[in-house]
Design a protein around this motif. Structure first.
Motif, mmCIF file in Angstrom:
data_model
loop_
_atom_site.group_PDB
_atom_site.id
_atom_site.type_symbol
_atom_site.label_atom_id
_atom_site.label_comp_id
_atom_site.label_asym_id
_atom_site.label_seq_id
_atom_site.Cartn_x
_atom_site.Cartn_y
_atom_site.Cartn_z
ATOM 1 N N ALA A 229 0.827 -1.203 0.000
ATOM 2 C CA ALA A 229 0.000 0.000 0.000
ATOM 3 C C ALA A 229 0.863 1.255 0.000
ATOM 4 O O ALA A 229 0.535 2.249 -0.672
ATOM 5 C CB ALA A 229 -0.928 -0.008 1.211
ATOM 6 N N ALA B 62 -0.052 5.236 -0.752
ATOM 7 C CA ALA B 62 -1.002 5.463 0.340
ATOM 8 C C ALA B 62 -0.276 5.980 1.579
ATOM 9 O O ALA B 62 0.821 5.521 1.909
ATOM 10 C CB ALA B 62 -1.743 4.166 0.667
ATOM 11 N N PHE C 248 -7.458 3.221 7.219
ATOM 12 C CA PHE C 248 -8.888 3.160 6.922
ATOM 13 C C PHE C 248 -9.222 2.247 5.749
ATOM 14 O O PHE C 248 -10.332 1.705 5.685
ATOM 15 C CB PHE C 248 -9.421 4.572 6.653
ATOM 16 C CG PHE C 248 -9.510 5.429 7.883
ATOM 17 C CD1 PHE C 248 -10.500 5.219 8.818
ATOM 18 C CD2 PHE C 248 -8.577 6.429 8.106
ATOM 19 C CE1 PHE C 248 -10.587 6.005 9.953
ATOM 20 C CE2 PHE C 248 -8.652 7.214 9.244
ATOM 21 C CZ PHE C 248 -9.650 7.005 10.172
ATOM 22 N N ARG C 249 -8.295 2.072 4.811
ATOM 23 C CA ARG C 249 -8.595 1.285 3.619
ATOM 24 C C ARG C 249 -8.048 -0.137 3.665
ATOM 25 O O ARG C 249 -8.539 -0.995 2.936
ATOM 26 C CB ARG C 249 -8.046 1.994 2.380
ATOM 27 C CG ARG C 249 -8.704 3.324 2.083
ATOM 28 C CD ARG C 249 -8.220 3.894 0.764
ATOM 29 N NE ARG C 249 -8.876 5.159 0.460
ATOM 30 C CZ ARG C 249 -8.681 5.841 -0.670
ATOM 31 N NH1 ARG C 249 -7.844 5.377 -1.589
ATOM 32 N NH2 ARG C 249 -9.312 6.983 -0.880
ATOM 33 N N VAL C 250 -7.040 -0.372 4.500
ATOM 34 C CA VAL C 250 -6.415 -1.701 4.540
ATOM 35 C C VAL C 250 -6.563 -2.350 5.907
ATOM 36 O O VAL C 250 -7.058 -3.473 6.034
ATOM 37 C CB VAL C 250 -4.919 -1.605 4.147
ATOM 38 C CG1 VAL C 250 -4.267 -2.989 4.209
ATOM 39 C CG2 VAL C 250 -4.753 -1.004 2.766
ATOM 40 N N PRO D 130 -10.545 -2.639 7.520
ATOM 41 C CA PRO D 130 -11.372 -3.686 6.892
ATOM 42 C C PRO D 130 -10.934 -5.105 7.235
ATOM 43 O O PRO D 130 -11.759 -6.020 7.214
ATOM 44 C CB PRO D 130 -11.207 -3.407 5.388
ATOM 45 C CG PRO D 130 -10.907 -1.951 5.312
ATOM 46 C CD PRO D 130 -10.072 -1.656 6.517
ATOM 47 N N SER E 32 -4.585 6.572 5.191
ATOM 48 C CA SER E 32 -5.216 5.813 4.111
ATOM 49 C C SER E 32 -5.021 4.314 4.311
ATOM 50 O O SER E 32 -5.945 3.522 4.084
ATOM 51 C CB SER E 32 -4.641 6.253 2.764
ATOM 52 O OG SER E 32 -5.246 5.532 1.706
#
Length: 304
Positions: free
Chosen positions: A185, A190, A197-199, A202, A194
């Motif tokens: 990432a 990123a 929140f995105r990796v 989740p 980022s």
């Protein structure tokens, strides 16, 4: 001859099963008794809240099974207005506190899990110290007073916003995530937020569900902080109202118009109705998060 001897012998597994049968029976009996110790008082509370006044008076208090179930006690409790307002206060505190605590815990845990973070070691030591040594009542009260939070709902949230144990558990979970995924990432451009929140988040639904459940239960069941910091009885949450009516045995006012001419429920039924109302949200929340509970605790456990 050898064939006859082999047929006459008892298999080792069968003999072991026979030897362990009494032990299994004892274990089953102990588990059954433990279940009864938990289930019978809960059944008595629910049954007493549903029983009619005559049966409660005949039983002298608790009823194990209502002959004619009735919701009169619940109607009387909700008609008074005090319990309804206390439920709204408890729900608001639980929702706001859980969201803020979960967000703060995730941010702090992710920062402590990244190698080379500024001040990660001292902050981790402070968290460990807070887990081992909790502050006293008087210092906490003085801090809340100096911050101007007395008689405010924030006094029930901000002093307990972050729990050190939950941060450590979530940090260990973040450390167990594949480092290659985070590096990929970063190569894609990123930033840290980022990536979080995105990796990371989740992939962390299990630990988020467990830690969120811990915070929600703590906020919902908290009454001592409200007893210390909230002087206005209108702002009392449900647990403090429950303590006033059940533990202190205060009389519960009943609106006669809500009973539609029926006899007023006894105080025992009203008290048990409030107790059931305070238990229902947590009882409904646990099954929804049960599948994440064991996984989140095991994956986020502190490694030796």
């Amino acid at each position: 001859m050898s064939i006859g001897i082999s047929r006459g012998r008892r298999p080792v597994g069968a003999g072991l099963a026979v030897a362990l049968a009494p032990l299994r029976a004892v274990k089953g009996l102990v588990l059954t008794l433990c279940c009864l110790v938990v289930v019978v008082p809960l059944l008595a509370v629910v049954s007493t809240s549903l029983a009619d006044p005559r049966q409660v008076n005949e039983a002298g208090g608790f009823v194990l099974w209502p002959r004619h179930p009735s919701l009169a006690a619940y109607r009387a409790v909700f008609a008074g207005g005090v319990v309804t307002h206390a439920i709204l206060v408890s729900v608001a505190i639980t929702l706001v506190g859980t969201v803020l605590s979960l967000a703060s815990t995730a941010l702090l845990a992710y920062g402590l899990s990244r190698p080379g973070s500024l001040g990660s070691r001292p902050i981790l030591m402070v968290l460990l110290f807070s887990v081992l040594f909790s502050p006293g009542i008087i210092p906490m009260y003085l801090v809340v007073k100096q911050l101007g939070l007395l008689n405010s709902y924030w006094s029930l949230i901000l002093p307990v916003l972050i729990n050190g144990f939950n941060v450590i558990v979530m940090r260990e979970f973040f450390l167990g995530l594949p480092q290659e995924l985070l590096d990929a990432a970063r190569i894609d451009g990123a930033g840290e937020l980022s990536i979080l929140f995105r990796v990371v988040l989740p992939l962390s639904k299990a630990i988020l569900a467990v830690v969120g459940l811990f915070y929600a239960v703590a906020y919902w069941n908290s009454f001592f902080s409200a007893l210390l910091y909230l002087a206005d009885t209108v702002k009392w949450p449900l647990q403090l109202v429950l303590r006033t009516y059940v533990v202190n045995n205060a009389a519960i006012g009943v609106d006669a118009s809500a009973l539609a001419g029926a006899p007023a429920p006894p105080q025992q039924s009203l008290q048990m109705a409030i107790l059931v109302i305070s238990l229902v949200p947590i009882l409904l929340l646990y099954p929804l998060l049960q599948r994440h509970f064991a996984k989140g605790i095991l994956l986020g456990a502190v490694k030796g």
